[in-house]
Design a protein around this motif. Structure first.
Motif, PDB file in Angstrom:
ATOM      1  N   LEU A 211       0.813  -1.214   0.000  1.00 10.68           N
ATOM      2  CA  LEU A 211       0.000   0.000   0.000  1.00 10.68           C
ATOM      3  C   LEU A 211       0.851   1.270   0.000  1.00 10.68           C
ATOM      4  O   LEU A 211       0.407   2.309  -0.474  1.00 10.68           O
ATOM      5  CB  LEU A 211      -0.955  -0.012   1.190  1.00 10.68           C
ATOM      6  N   TRP A 221      -5.837  -3.916   0.180  1.00 10.94           N
ATOM      7  CA  TRP A 221      -6.853  -3.480   1.144  1.00 10.94           C
ATOM      8  C   TRP A 221      -7.711  -4.659   1.589  1.00 10.94           C
ATOM      9  O   TRP A 221      -8.107  -4.748   2.759  1.00 10.94           O
ATOM     10  CB  TRP A 221      -7.714  -2.372   0.552  1.00 10.94           C
ATOM     11  N   ALA A 240     -11.209  -0.800   5.783  1.00 10.90           N
ATOM     12  CA  ALA A 240     -10.329  -1.353   4.749  1.00 10.90           C
ATOM     13  C   ALA A 240     -11.139  -1.949   3.603  1.00 10.90           C
ATOM     14  O   ALA A 240     -10.794  -1.768   2.424  1.00 10.90           O
ATOM     15  CB  ALA A 240      -9.410  -2.405   5.357  1.00 10.90           C
ATOM     16  N   LYS A 243     -12.480   0.490   1.196  1.00 10.13           N
ATOM     17  CA  LYS A 243     -11.429   0.849   0.231  1.00 10.13           C
ATOM     18  C   LYS A 243     -11.346  -0.208  -0.866  1.00 10.13           C
ATOM     19  O   LYS A 243     -11.185   0.112  -2.058  1.00 10.13           O
ATOM     20  CB  LYS A 243     -10.076   0.955   0.946  1.00 10.13           C
ATOM     21  N   THR A 244     -11.454  -1.467  -0.471  1.00 10.21           N
ATOM     22  CA  THR A 244     -11.393  -2.560  -1.429  1.00 10.21           C
ATOM     23  C   THR A 244     -12.485  -2.423  -2.479  1.00 10.21           C
ATOM     24  O   THR A 244     -12.231  -2.515  -3.679  1.00 10.21           O
ATOM     25  CB  THR A 244     -11.549  -3.917  -0.705  1.00 10.21           C
TER      26      THR A 244
END
Length: 370
Positions: A211, A221, A240, A243-244
């Motif tokens: 990252l 992520w 997280a 974000k993925t």
């Protein structure tokens, strides 16, 4: 900057001084400046040209826009040249479409060029487009004979991981990392392998390093979210996983994992929204059907859930989400049948070396220690 690149830049600057209207020279000089990470120089060269624009200048402008991440600008510049058989146009336009998550457009742009005429970067881009469209075997076939670079080998490792050929994925990832210790896809495979054997600390280090180099890596992520789930840090896991899904919006597994976290965190309305996203993307994916059933069970909508879990098990008799939804329904109606389903559920693999039963046992042991 290497001496050879410096010499090439000086050479093209000399060419341009004699022929300032030659857009092919401008294009080559812009490409060299971008290769040496001096985009301001590339911009200066382009801005000094005031004559009519042609394909070479469009490519130069698009290369600079692509370098700067302005993918909409790349599409606007190159759409007018789609009828021109020029690999640079095909590559830059397809790359822009991929980064905009327009996978069909990327595929349609790339397929006009015979595969045997593609350079390695374009061939890799084609494999990425196929992968994102779910054509993993075709992507593998495209790269299998071109294992000539760390990027090709690393991307093949990720493809084999996705079809659960873990042994081959490990071998390829190790080979790629031996050539380039920072190769992205090989590092991702390595991170997930560490996660699968419960080496959370090393897995976290791996995903954190990825990252730092590529903050928009949806896979990294996802790995981070899974680690946070294992550590029972649901808020961090949800952050997280959001974000993925932002960076991999067409990846149903990420939506399903986010759905599960939201359910455990008692965010039922948001869980239903996430499950609907996963289902819309991949209605033929058993886990998406099963995940929708689980959400409905958590909302006490058991009659609605039945249709979803049954479809999940029609698509895959070992569907993890489908079996769990079935268990939730049967637990209320027929405890003996529910126990049979539970035992089947315990033996299903989540990923390499990891079964549902092993995860539950580990978590129970962890709770007993505390």
């Amino acid at each position: 900057m290497t001496d050879s690149l410096q010499d090439a830049i000086k050479q093209y600057i000399g060419y341009l001084s004699y022929d300032p209207s030659n857009t092919l020279i401008i294009r080559k000089l812009v490409e060299l400046y971008l290769e040496t990470n001096t985009p301001h120089k590339a911009h200066e060269v382009i801005s000094h040209y005031t004559a009519n624009e042609d394909i070479h200048l469009s490519i130069a402008k698009s290369a600079l826009a692509s370098y700067q991440g302005n993918d909409e600008e790349v599409v606007a510049l190159l759409q007018q040249h789609t009828g021109v058989y020029e690999e640079a146009v095909i590559y830059l336009l397809a790359l822009a479409y991929l980064r905009l998550n327009q996978y069909d457009n990327a595929f349609n742009t790339l397929q006009v060029m015979p595969v045997e005429q593609m350079g390695i970067p374009t061939r890799l881009l084609f494999a990425r487009a196929l992968h994102n469209l779910g054509e993993v075997q075709k992507a593998i076939a495209l790269l299998e004979e071109y294992k000539t670079s760390a990027e090709c080998i690393g991307y093949l490792a990720l493809l084999y991981w996705d079809i659960e050929n873990f042994d081959k994925a490990h071998i390829l990832a190790d080979s790629a990392l031996a050539i380039d210790p920072k190769q992205l896809e090989a590092s991702i495979v390595n991170g997930f392998q560490l996660l699968s054997v419960d080496n959370l600390s090393s897995a976290q280090t791996t995903f954190s390093q990825i990252l730092k180099l590529k903050p928009k890596s949806g896979r990294a992520w996802l790995g981070t979210g899974l680690i946070c789930m294992q550590q029972n840090d649901l808020n961090s896991a949800i952050s997280a996983l959001r974000k993925t899904t932002q960076y991999m919006p067409n990846h149903p597994g990420s939506w399903n994992t986010l759905t599960w976290c939201l359910l455990i965190n008692n965010q039922l309305d948001e869980a239903e929204q996430a499950a609907q996203e996963g289902l819309a993307i991949a209605p033929a994916f058993s886990e998406s059907q099963g995940m929708m059933a689980i959400v409905l069970c958590f909302q006490n909508r058991f009659d609605e859930a039945k249709a979803y879990y049954r479809k999940a098990l029609l698509l895959n008799t070992d569907s993890l989400a489908g079996l769990y939804a079935k268990y939730l329904i049967l637990a209320r109606l027929s405890p003996e049948e529910a126990q049979d389903v539970f035992e089947q559920l315990m033996n299903i693999s989540i990923t390499e070396q990891v079964t549902v039963g092993s995860v539950l046992k580990k978590n129970i042991n962890r709770q007993e220690k505390h």
